[in-house]
Design a protein around this motif. Structure first.
Motif, mmCIF file in Angstrom:
data_model
loop_
_atom_site.group_PDB
_atom_site.id
_atom_site.type_symbol
_atom_site.label_atom_id
_atom_site.label_comp_id
_atom_site.label_asym_id
_atom_site.label_seq_id
_atom_site.Cartn_x
_atom_site.Cartn_y
_atom_site.Cartn_z
ATOM 1 N N LEU A 1 45.906 42.943 33.770
ATOM 2 C CA LEU A 1 45.884 41.506 33.966
ATOM 3 C C LEU A 1 46.653 40.723 33.153
ATOM 4 O O LEU A 1 47.102 39.727 33.707
ATOM 5 C CB LEU A 1 44.265 41.257 33.500
ATOM 6 C CG LEU A 1 43.112 41.947 34.380
ATOM 7 C CD1 LEU A 1 41.832 41.737 33.819
ATOM 8 C CD2 LEU A 1 43.368 41.644 35.839
ATOM 9 N N GLU B 1 45.497 32.612 40.070
ATOM 10 C CA GLU B 1 46.889 33.209 40.377
ATOM 11 C C GLU B 1 46.918 34.046 41.574
ATOM 12 O O GLU B 1 48.008 33.823 42.500
ATOM 13 C CB GLU B 1 47.026 34.161 39.119
ATOM 14 C CG GLU B 1 48.408 34.859 39.194
ATOM 15 C CD GLU B 1 49.783 34.024 39.018
ATOM 16 O OE1 GLU B 1 50.648 34.474 39.631
ATOM 17 O OE2 GLU B 1 49.500 32.974 38.479
ATOM 18 N N ASN B 2 46.021 34.659 41.771
ATOM 19 C CA ASN B 2 46.088 35.397 43.341
ATOM 20 C C ASN B 2 46.017 34.634 44.386
ATOM 21 O O ASN B 2 46.970 34.650 45.550
ATOM 22 C CB ASN B 2 44.832 36.164 43.302
ATOM 23 C CG ASN B 2 44.701 37.383 44.575
ATOM 24 O OD1 ASN B 2 45.762 37.845 44.826
ATOM 25 N ND2 ASN B 2 43.838 37.510 45.019
ATOM 26 N N CYS C 1 43.026 34.670 36.861
ATOM 27 C CA CYS C 1 43.814 35.906 37.766
ATOM 28 C C CYS C 1 43.201 35.509 39.332
ATOM 29 O O CYS C 1 44.123 35.640 40.270
ATOM 30 C CB CYS C 1 43.264 37.050 37.547
ATOM 31 S SG CYS C 1 43.817 37.880 36.035
ATOM 32 N N GLY D 1 37.122 35.473 42.433
ATOM 33 C CA GLY D 1 37.727 36.341 41.536
ATOM 34 C C GLY D 1 37.381 37.991 41.793
ATOM 35 O O GLY D 1 36.814 38.165 43.054
ATOM 36 N N TYR E 1 50.094 40.503 34.919
ATOM 37 C CA TYR E 1 49.904 39.736 36.134
ATOM 38 C C TYR E 1 49.921 38.212 35.726
ATOM 39 O O TYR E 1 50.614 37.542 36.474
ATOM 40 C CB TYR E 1 48.553 40.015 36.962
ATOM 41 C CG TYR E 1 48.141 39.303 38.195
ATOM 42 C CD1 TYR E 1 49.032 39.935 39.460
ATOM 43 C CD2 TYR E 1 47.090 38.611 38.391
ATOM 44 C CE1 TYR E 1 48.782 39.316 40.455
ATOM 45 C CE2 TYR E 1 46.860 37.976 39.585
ATOM 46 C CZ TYR E 1 47.775 38.400 40.580
ATOM 47 O OH TYR E 1 47.335 37.912 41.983
ATOM 48 N N LEU E 2 49.292 37.750 34.733
ATOM 49 C CA LEU E 2 49.283 36.284 34.268
ATOM 50 C C LEU E 2 50.711 36.040 33.615
ATOM 51 O O LEU E 2 51.073 35.091 33.940
ATOM 52 C CB LEU E 2 48.294 36.131 33.472
ATOM 53 C CG LEU E 2 46.701 36.069 34.270
ATOM 54 C CD1 LEU E 2 45.659 35.894 33.034
ATOM 55 C CD2 LEU E 2 46.503 35.117 35.231
ATOM 56 N N GLY F 1 53.385 35.548 36.039
ATOM 57 C CA GLY F 1 52.676 35.116 37.310
ATOM 58 C C GLY F 1 53.500 33.579 37.703
ATOM 59 O O GLY F 1 54.172 32.996 36.864
ATOM 60 N N LEU G 1 39.293 36.147 33.952
ATOM 61 C CA LEU G 1 39.327 36.603 35.252
ATOM 62 C C LEU G 1 39.397 35.384 36.362
ATOM 63 O O LEU G 1 39.874 35.577 37.428
ATOM 64 C CB LEU G 1 37.873 37.193 35.484
ATOM 65 C CG LEU G 1 37.670 38.493 34.839
ATOM 66 C CD1 LEU G 1 36.304 39.357 35.136
ATOM 67 C CD2 LEU G 1 38.833 39.595 35.174
ATOM 68 N N HIS H 1 42.287 42.659 41.217
ATOM 69 C CA HIS H 1 42.643 41.241 40.961
ATOM 70 C C HIS H 1 43.528 40.662 41.947
ATOM 71 O O HIS H 1 43.774 39.471 42.157
ATOM 72 C CB HIS H 1 43.181 40.898 39.503
ATOM 73 C CG HIS H 1 44.357 41.577 39.336
ATOM 74 N ND1 HIS H 1 44.478 43.015 39.010
ATOM 75 C CD2 HIS H 1 45.733 41.505 39.410
ATOM 76 C CE1 HIS H 1 45.708 43.666 38.850
ATOM 77 N NE2 HIS H 1 46.394 42.625 39.176
ATOM 78 N N ASP H 2 44.153 41.638 42.610
ATOM 79 C CA ASP H 2 45.269 40.996 43.749
ATOM 80 C C ASP H 2 44.990 41.485 45.084
ATOM 81 O O ASP H 2 45.477 41.911 45.937
ATOM 82 C CB ASP H 2 46.514 41.525 43.312
ATOM 83 C CG ASP H 2 46.730 43.116 43.251
ATOM 84 O OD1 ASP H 2 45.723 43.787 43.298
ATOM 85 O OD2 ASP H 2 47.769 43.694 43.257
ATOM 86 N N HIS I 1 37.220 43.907 32.590
ATOM 87 C CA HIS I 1 38.345 43.668 31.799
ATOM 88 C C HIS I 1 38.917 44.721 30.984
ATOM 89 O O HIS I 1 39.979 44.682 30.767
ATOM 90 C CB HIS I 1 37.949 42.315 30.715
ATOM 91 C CG HIS I 1 38.843 41.935 29.770
ATOM 92 N ND1 HIS I 1 38.995 42.529 28.707
ATOM 93 C CD2 HIS I 1 39.804 41.004 29.971
ATOM 94 C CE1 HIS I 1 40.137 41.787 28.102
ATOM 95 N NE2 HIS I 1 40.620 41.039 28.934
#
Length: 580
Positions: free
Chosen positions: A528, A573-574, A570, A317, A531-532, A535, A567, A303-304, A521
């Motif tokens: 995940l 966010e990324n 994410c 994504g 991360y969120l 974030g 997703l 995801h990053d 997922h």
């Protein structure tokens, strides 16, 4: 590289221009063509981007074709138009392609306009304040040559999350906008304005519909084959992204006997649901092209991932990144110059799942045609004729649904919900038919496809089914023609009967990545969540932490759409993390 250019409005001149020239040579040692377009406007174009000078009327960047599919490479192939507006009209009516028309106003020194092609094949963003700024193919050039500094537009990020399925002229970078397909930007002194030059509504309200399905099928096939072969003649070596479904198979048939060297790539997931090799092999064999089947991993998906610095709006994504990486590697492995995709086919071939086609038939042709459409609708959706009729009448009597609905899952409570940004294709005539509304609203949504495929920034991504001639040909076929015989996309099936394998022509659906997304997922859920929760979106008060905690604590249910939403969060966010 794909198309690259930057127009600098009110650039430095004289001795002050030397730093700019040095920057061009430093970043582009192979050189960029320099064009002085008007007082205070200089255009720099990479050598790989075609340029057609227009003898004092500006120039055209990109590829332009006649309606017969013949490349236009010199101004002598265009008529001697009396005004810049006449030339723009001629190109819209009698040509097509991936292009940007750049013209100085002969009546007003310093005024300039930029008109983008209707399919959006030529990228175009702009940042202009008080008549100064840039118009460019990508923000990377603006950073290198115009001194632009990236800043996240947090209001635009909120809009992107609330309306994820619609294209907006506003990007997620402060002060930077995209010139949407089929629109024109005019810069007059310190003022700028944007105008609609082409809209699908022009076709459905201004062109006569086809008289019968046979006429429609012939016109659609001619447009698809012409557009596909015209691009094949330009690129010569192609990676066909072959899903095995009807749309990419139609593009594949268009490449048969085109003279281009074609390799095919299809994706396979380690979980059931998306293995299309059985169908992809048939098309690859039919066009005598090798098939490269690649498996999409689960553990390697992240995801990053790194973000292409040219992106201006977060659309990539985990799924899109895996797809993009595999296709880019396959193109390099096969030595192909470009990607060809059937992207947008469901929409352009009028794949409607509502009762709108029967409602259109009643409004457009009367009771007899409506009755046939109702029977087709019932057969297509495996319901009774009475139910199909009831749904069609309800479609006619109820107010039209909004063009796009707001998504607020996992967003923090805040001010009153914002309205969606305007999009010119959502501005419909008062008497628009239900099916016309639905298909054109969906057509507007296809404009986000290129944003989710950054591989198109480094090698051309051709989408023949979204070319202007194909859109115009398909829009002239009424929605009820597309469900004839209780088949979705009926016209295109008729158009390619006898050319495509029966197993593909008869397909009502194709493989789905739902199981793969669910597996992603399940494998990455703890990461995940963290991360969120930790974030930037949460720190900005955009994402609601408690609702995330509840979702990850209980886990998703069967076919839970919230997985896709996670997703998507994410992906945003990324993107925002990598703008600093």
């Amino acid at each position: 590289m794909a198309y690259r250019y930057i127009a600098l409005l009110h650039p430095a001149t004289g001795d002050a221009a030397q730093p700019l020239d040095d920057a061009v040579r430093r970043h582009f040692p192979s050189g960029m063509q320099r064009h002085r377009l008007a007082a205070g406007c200089t255009l720099h174009v990479c050598a790989t981007t075609p340029v057609i000078p227009l003898a004092g009327q500006g120039l055209i960047l990109g590829h332009v074709f006649s309606r017969a599919g013949l490349p236009i490479t010199h101004a002598a192939q265009l008529p001697d138009c009396r005004s810049p507006a006449d030339l723009r009209r001629h190109i819209l009516q009698d040509c097509w392609g991936a292009y940007l028309i750049v013209q100085a106003d002969p009546a007003q020194a310093g005024d300039i306009s930029f008109q983008r092609d209707p399919e959006g094949g030529m990228p175009c963003i702009h940042h202009i304040d008080g008549g100064q700024g840039f118009v460019a193919s990508d923000v990377g050039l603006a950073v290198q040559l115009a001194g632009y500094r990236r800043r996240v537009d947090w209001d635009a990020i909120g809009h992107r999350l609330r309306y994820p399925d619609i294209k907006s002229a506003r990007t997620a970078l402060a002060g930077t906008h995209e010139l949407l397909p089929g629109t024109r930007l005019e810069v007059r002194g310190r003022r700028t304005s944007v105008h609609v030059a082409w809209s699908p509504w022009d076709v459905v309200t201004g062109e006569p519909p086809y008289a019968c399905a046979d006429e429609a099928a012939k016109a659609v096939r001619a447009a698809v084959d012409m557009a596909t072969r015209a691009w094949a003649g330009i690129d010569r070596s192609i990676l066909l992204e072959l899903s095995g479904g009807l749309d990419s198979s139609v593009v594949g048939i268009g490449l048969k006997d085109s003279g281009a060297e074609v390799a095919c790539c299809t994706l396979v997931t380690p979980v059931p649901g998306a293995d299309e090799r059985r169908y992809a092999r048939q098309v690859a064999a039919l066009i005598d092209a090798p098939l490269d089947a690649q498996t999409m991993g689960l553990e390697s998906a992240t995801h990053d991932f790194d973000i292409d610095p040219c992106t201006t709006t977060p659309r990539v994504g985990m799924l899109q990144h895996v797809t993009d990486t595999i296709m880019a590697q396959a193109r390099r492995r096969h030595g192909a110059a470009s990607f060809f995709s059937g992207g947008g086919g469901d929409t352009v071939f009028c794949y409607l799942t509502s009762a709108a086609p029967a409602a259109d038939a009643l409004r457009q042709k009367g009771a007899a045609q409506a009755l046939r459409a109702i029977h087709d609708l019932a057969g297509l959706h495996q319901c009774t004729v009475w139910k199909a009729a009831r749904l069609a009448l309800r479609k006619l009597m109820r107010p039209p649904a909004p063009a796009c609905t707001m998504a607020d899952a996992f967003l923090a409570p805040g001010p009153a919900a914002c309205a969606p940004d305007p999009h010119p294709w959502l501005d419909m005539p008062g008497r628009a038919l239900p099916g016309e509304r639905e298909r054109i609203f969906a057509l507007a949504a296809t404009q986000i496809y290129r944003d989710s495929a950054p591989r198109g920034m480094h090698a051309h991504l051709r989408l023949p089914l979204l070319s202007q001639p194909v859109m115009e040909a398909t829009l002239r076929a009424p929605s009820w023609m597309w469900i004839a015989g209780a088949q979705n996309r009926s016209i295109v099936r008729q158009a390619y009967a006898g050319m495509l394998p029966h197993a593909i022509l008869a397909r009502r659906s194709k493989g789905s990545f739902s199981a793969y997304i669910g597996a992603l997922h399940a494998r990455h859920a703890p990461r995940l969540h963290a991360y969120l929760r930790e974030g930037v979106l949460h720190a900005q008060g955009i994402v609601d932490g408690p609702s995330l905690d509840r979702f990850f604590a209980r886990g998703p249910g069967p076919r839970d759409r919230a997985i896709g939403r996670i997703l998507d969060l994410c992906a945003v966010e990324n993107w925002v993390r990598r703008q600093s």
